[in-house]
Design an enzyme around this catalytic site. Sequence first.
Site, PDB file in Angstrom:
ATOM      1  N   LYS A 154       0.939  -1.438   0.008  1.00  9.83           N
ATOM      2  CA  LYS A 154       0.023   0.092   0.047  1.00  9.83           C
ATOM      3  C   LYS A 154       0.904   1.237  -0.069  1.00  9.83           C
ATOM      4  O   LYS A 154       2.124   1.205   0.465  1.00  9.83           O
ATOM      5  CB  LYS A 154      -0.971  -0.121   1.235  1.00  9.83           C
ATOM      6  N   ARG A 190      -3.110 -10.679   4.101  1.00  8.92           N
ATOM      7  CA  ARG A 190      -3.348 -10.776   2.570  1.00  8.92           C
ATOM      8  C   ARG A 190      -1.852 -10.089   1.859  1.00  8.92           C
ATOM      9  O   ARG A 190      -1.667  -9.010   2.202  1.00  8.92           O
ATOM     10  CB  ARG A 190      -4.705  -9.850   2.349  1.00  8.92           C
TER      11      ARG A 190
END
Length: 340
Positions: free
Chosen positions: A279, A317
């Site tokens: 991210k 994840r």
Amino acid sequence: MDYFRPVAMTDPARTPGALPLAGGWCWFDRAEHLTRAGSQGLVAARDLPGEFLARLTAPRPALARLPLDRPRLMGILNVTPDSFSDGGRFLAPEHALARARAMAADGADILDIGGESTRPGSADVDPEAEIARTAPVIAAFRAGGLPTPVSIDTRKAAVALAALDAGADMVNDVAALTYDPGLAPLVATRQAPICLMHAQGTPATMQADPRYDNVLLDVYDWCVARIAAAESAGIARERIVIDPGIGFGKTAAHNVTLLRGLSLFHGLGLPILLGASRKRFIGTYGGGAAEGRADLRGPGTIAVTLAGVAQGVQIHRVHDTVETKQALRLWQAVTFGEDP
């Protein structure tokens, strides 16, 4: 309202009276008492309200046949042309299938297959196109006889139905049942596990100007409301997973605040999924070329993943399954003295 964040510990030397956290590898003997007015200090674990203490300590039920007594890796497979990190790499069915097999061999405990990018600024994808990208890959994976559980990453009932029919085991909904009114009854009828993820706004607008009164408590309260909505739709609580939604309608500072307080979410009594892989905030804090390149955020992703493991987060994840599996094994060896 009162909130209690267990102070998660992993040291093998436990204090007298320490309790297991979510039936997993962490323990706690105290919790931070939080209110909207701020921290109210520490409370001994055994002095916590009984119902809340039961939710903190109870073992979590297995997810898609996977016991959650140890950290689990969810491998990301984006069969899209425009995902923020790996868009286009696995769009061809043969490439997607090869990548799925490789991640399973690398140690991914579950695969998360998505046919719609939900990166900041992304547009909706037609359900038929999303089905065409995902269902054949899942069907081929199942036809090959590989037993790894599969999650379908979608907001749409039609896509989830096609995936479940093709052999998917669970649904991962970034909209937490707020996008498609047909998804909740489908999940309830099929008795499929579902992950409810927090997001502020839609993918197209979520990063425009995200604001919270208190991001940790606001996201927690939102999760409470969405769990109640799922249960009212007939979805059993034991089939629900919660994801605080790192990067979805949050600034870099919001993300780090959530990561520091992740153990609060054990108070929901449900498994926690952490999706921080590659991210933008990792590049922001890490600096260097990773600020502009998602593929250079692997080391930062591992750091965030291990921070989540240290707070008892059960499902992680990630894009980089080999590297994360290696890091997790070393963390376990150093922390608990486990043999290879």
